[in-house]
Design a protein around this motif. Structure first.
Motif, PDB file in Angstrom:
ATOM      1  N   TRP A   1      -7.434  14.072 -37.151  1.00 52.93           N
ATOM      2  CA  TRP A   1      -7.479  13.918 -38.601  1.00 52.93           C
ATOM      3  C   TRP A   1      -8.199  12.629 -38.986  1.00 52.93           C
ATOM      4  O   TRP A   1      -8.999  12.610 -39.914  1.00 52.93           O
TER       5      TRP A   1
ATOM      6  N   ARG B   1     -11.970  12.981 -41.697  1.00 52.78           N
ATOM      7  CA  ARG B   1     -11.341  12.816 -43.013  1.00 52.78           C
ATOM      8  C   ARG B   1     -11.874  13.741 -44.102  1.00 52.78           C
ATOM      9  O   ARG B   1     -11.136  14.068 -45.031  1.00 52.78           O
TER      10      ARG B   1
ATOM     11  N   ARG C   1      -9.561  16.831 -44.892  1.00 50.63           N
ATOM     12  CA  ARG C   1      -8.172  16.368 -44.866  1.00 50.63           C
ATOM     13  C   ARG C   1      -7.175  17.474 -45.189  1.00 50.63           C
ATOM     14  O   ARG C   1      -6.111  17.558 -44.570  1.00 50.63           O
TER      15      ARG C   1
ATOM     16  N   TRP D   1      -6.000  19.556 -42.233  1.00 48.90           N
ATOM     17  CA  TRP D   1      -5.019  18.888 -41.365  1.00 48.90           C
ATOM     18  C   TRP D   1      -3.636  18.897 -42.002  1.00 48.90           C
ATOM     19  O   TRP D   1      -2.628  18.962 -41.297  1.00 48.90           O
TER      20      TRP D   1
END
Length: 106
Positions: A34, A38, A41, A44
């Motif tokens: 993760w 990013r 996001r 995740w």
């Protein structure tokens, strides 16, 4: 008659410890991935939701395994716990699939 599901003395501790260890490694791996990715996001977050729901499912399943068999409604209680475990597992699998679909998009 056994009071609980018959198994060796330390099996429940091994199940809990093994599950916790594997889940810890999985969470650490996902946190690492993760941090590297990013921009995706939300994908995740779905995978973390899967881990949470899977942990809840394991909790209900382990409670069913160690349920007191001498209880007046043991069969009903165990069935309910296994049903809750199945529902949490199913919802967790949906979260995992959503996360995988989001990760596969470019």
């Amino acid at each position: 008659m056994h009071k609980h599901l018959p198994m060796e003395e330390d099996v429940m501790d091994l199940l809990i410890g093994g599950f916790s260890g594997v889940m810890l490694v999985a969470i650490i791996t996902v946190v690492f991935l993760w941090r590297k990715d990013r921009p995706r996001r939300s994908a995740w977050h779905w995978i973390f939701a899967h881990f949470l729901l899977f942990s809840i499912a394991a909790y209900f399943a382990l409670r069913a395994i160690k349920f007191d068999l001498t209880h007046a409604q043991a069969s009903e209680e165990i069935s309910l716990l296994l049903g809750k475990a199945g529902m949490a597992w199913g919802a967790g699998m949906v979260c995992l699939l959503v996360g995988i679909v989001k990760l596969s998009r470019r």
